[in-house]
Motif scaffolding. Structure first.
Motif, PDB file in Angstrom:
ATOM      1  N   HIS A  47      39.757  46.671  38.722  1.00 32.04           N
ATOM      2  CA  HIS A  47      39.535  46.620  37.270  1.00 32.04           C
ATOM      3  C   HIS A  47      40.648  45.880  36.539  1.00 32.04           C
ATOM      4  O   HIS A  47      40.701  45.904  35.314  1.00 32.04           O
ATOM      5  CB  HIS A  47      39.449  48.035  36.694  1.00 32.04           C
ATOM      6  N   GLY A  48      41.589  45.291  37.267  1.00 29.10           N
ATOM      7  CA  GLY A  48      42.727  44.630  36.625  1.00 29.10           C
ATOM      8  C   GLY A  48      43.898  45.553  36.357  1.00 29.10           C
ATOM      9  O   GLY A  48      44.856  45.170  35.695  1.00 29.10           O
ATOM     10  N   PHE A  49      43.840  46.795  36.897  1.00 29.37           N
ATOM     11  CA  PHE A  49      44.847  47.807  36.559  1.00 29.37           C
ATOM     12  C   PHE A  49      45.949  47.931  37.610  1.00 29.37           C
ATOM     13  O   PHE A  49      46.821  48.788  37.476  1.00 29.37           O
ATOM     14  CB  PHE A  49      44.203  49.192  36.434  1.00 29.37           C
ATOM     15  N   ARG A  51      45.400  46.956  29.564  1.00 32.04           N
ATOM     16  CA  ARG A  51      44.758  46.658  30.834  1.00 32.04           C
ATOM     17  C   ARG A  51      43.720  45.578  30.604  1.00 32.04           C
ATOM     18  O   ARG A  51      42.927  45.660  29.669  1.00 32.04           O
ATOM     19  CB  ARG A  51      44.068  47.904  31.359  1.00 32.04           C
TER      20      ARG A  51
END
Lengths: 329, 329
Positions: free
Chosen positions: A178-180, A94
């Motif tokens: 969060h980039g997830f 991630r």
């Protein structure tokens, strides 16, 4: 949240241009130059190379290997007489969308968590750098130049060892807070009722529809410890237990896709990953599961296979860099 | 897919400005002027009015009623000395994102399906018009000026008679390929295993977590034919069957939110709809369900209640018009 991975880098845009693209996996790091003659012509992937990740040596060593490979590509671009405008990286794990560092990577890449990929490459190479998750990169590549070319809204489902995915929204990859974003594997599935997931939850789709899920379901039902590919072969040869496990993997995924499609209303769904090789039993079950759960209005939604193979994450990483530079605005 | 609802309209932008906003529901059509002093100051909702929808008179009659109310608002704006720059509409039903017509509306609004809302209002009023689904409008309002102010990625869950939702991606409402994005109610839920959904599928969350689902589960388990509010009251008073149904509604929704959060990685989740009044039993079950199924990394995700109440769809419809005009680019 704006992307501030390289806050003070010159945000140069424009075509023609060349991007150094890298794809970091648990066993190898692939790299190439992605060359654009114009904004609307398909990029050419050239100067391909790959090195072993040697993940066991730890995150800092992997970052040095990545950095060296990126440097080689930048040098190769300069030799060709056209300077590389920046570095795009897709990586396992991630990625923090704000910093371009690794927010989390599993035990396959020990110490990769926390590595400041964007900041380090930028310091070493003096170029803009944009980093995203490898499945997100794969989806972005397919959305721009592959199976989903031109799609504004698209879901990619990647069924390999695990079950991942990525979402294209408004023509760009959805990173999330969060980039997830895109982790579809932890969707609840009645077919996985009560099965403990690696994430700590229960009844998650990944437990029945991923490669590792297929292997575990087969063992849990009394079968041998075989690979997913072997189980698929046995299913095709008439092994009843293998057939049940393969069909459940397909139908549970197809049913879940119906729910995701209802939620996202994508133009199409792109399928990727090794489980796609599980054969017609799996595929028929997938389509039957989808048809069973989808509303009339979405019955004709295309579910298509990814097209770009290994080039997809490289092209997607390059496209993410171009988005970061504002070249496609 | 680009929004071409009003292809040749002048795409005027800029602040200050006033938008005529309308919210079309099954029982009433609400309207107001939404006044912006500047791009970054909260809009003021004024000149509120509402008329009965009289849905039984058919879609064409409803469109005339809507058109007359919109005309009143435009005239009211002109009287105040500041011309209305366009008309934003949020409406029950699915809205074709390309044309601004009603792609589908259920039996509560007979004949609303197919009504060319954007084209008709534009012809009558000579102003730009942008139309979206009312839940999407609600979410956009909350994302710009309410509980999710400033969010780039956000999920809104609307648990009322049905179970709907909307997604904010890259700061804009996700319309999807057909304008249907956000329909979370048809997510599979182990808690609804085997229950037939109104859409034709089975095991869908809406069957246990919506207001109508609560009522049907209570009856199916041997209870009386009561409203959701009455069942919630009985649950609070100690009725065991009511308690089970209310807690199941909360926990199944909480568990599903964990899956959606994993998929979208939102900055927060906004909750809306009448089921939020079901009391602490429902709310505790919601949070417990969420905690049970969410990964460690998302445990602290805020699940918050909507703030703007009835103004949210009006503000969202106005914001959608501003997006359409390019005023927020």
């Amino acid at each position: 949240m704006s992307d501030v991975q390289v806050v003070d880098a010159e945000r140069a845009g424009g075509f023609p241009c060349v991007v150094a693209a890298l794809d970091v996996g648990g066993t190898k790091i692939a790299g190439a130059l992605v060359r654009y003659a114009a904004s609307d012509t398909a990029p050419v992937v050239e100067a391909r190379r790959a090195v072993p990740t040697k993940a066991a040596r730890g995150g800092a060593a992997v970052l040095e290997t990545l950095s060296a490979l990126a440097g080689e590509l930048v040098a190769a671009g300069a030799t060709d007489g056209q300077a590389v405008v920046g570095v795009g990286v897709g990586t396992a794990g991630r990625v923090d969308a704000r910093t371009g560092s690794i927010a989390y990577a599993n035990e396959i890449m020990p110490g990769w968590t926390g590595q400041p990929v964007a900041a380090h490459l930028r310091e070493v190479l003096g170029l803009p750098v944009a980093v995203l998750n490898d499945v997100q990169a794969h989806a972005l590549g397919e959305a721009r130049w592959g199976a989903a070319q031109g799609a504004d809204t698209c879901l990619m489902v990647a069924a390999g060892t695990g079950l991942g995915g990525a979402i294209i929204a408004h023509g760009r990859v959805l990173r999330g807070a969060h980039g997830f974003a895109g982790e579809v594997g932890h969707t609840l599935s009645p077919d996985a009722a009560g099965v403990r997931c690696v994430c700590g939850g229960t009844s998650h789709l990944e437990s029945v529809a991923s490669g590792s899920g297929i292997e575990e379901r087969y063992r849990a039902a009394g079968g041998e410890a075989l690979s997913g590919a072997e189980i698929a072969e046995r299913a095709a040869a008439g092994d009843e237990l293998a057939r049940q496990v393969i069909e459940l993997a397909g139908s549970s995924l197809g049913e879940a896709i119906a729910g995701w499609a209802s939620m996202l209303d994508p133009e199409l769904v792109v399928l990727a990953g090794s489980v796609l090789n599980a054969g017609p039993l799996w595929r028929d079950a997938l389509h039957e599961g989808y048809a069973r759960q989808t509303p009339e209005t979405l019955r004709s939604l295309p579910l298509v296979d990814a097209q770009l193979k290994g080039d997809a994450p490289l092209i997607g990483a390059a496209e993410n860099l171009l988005d970061f530079l504002g070249a496609r605005d």
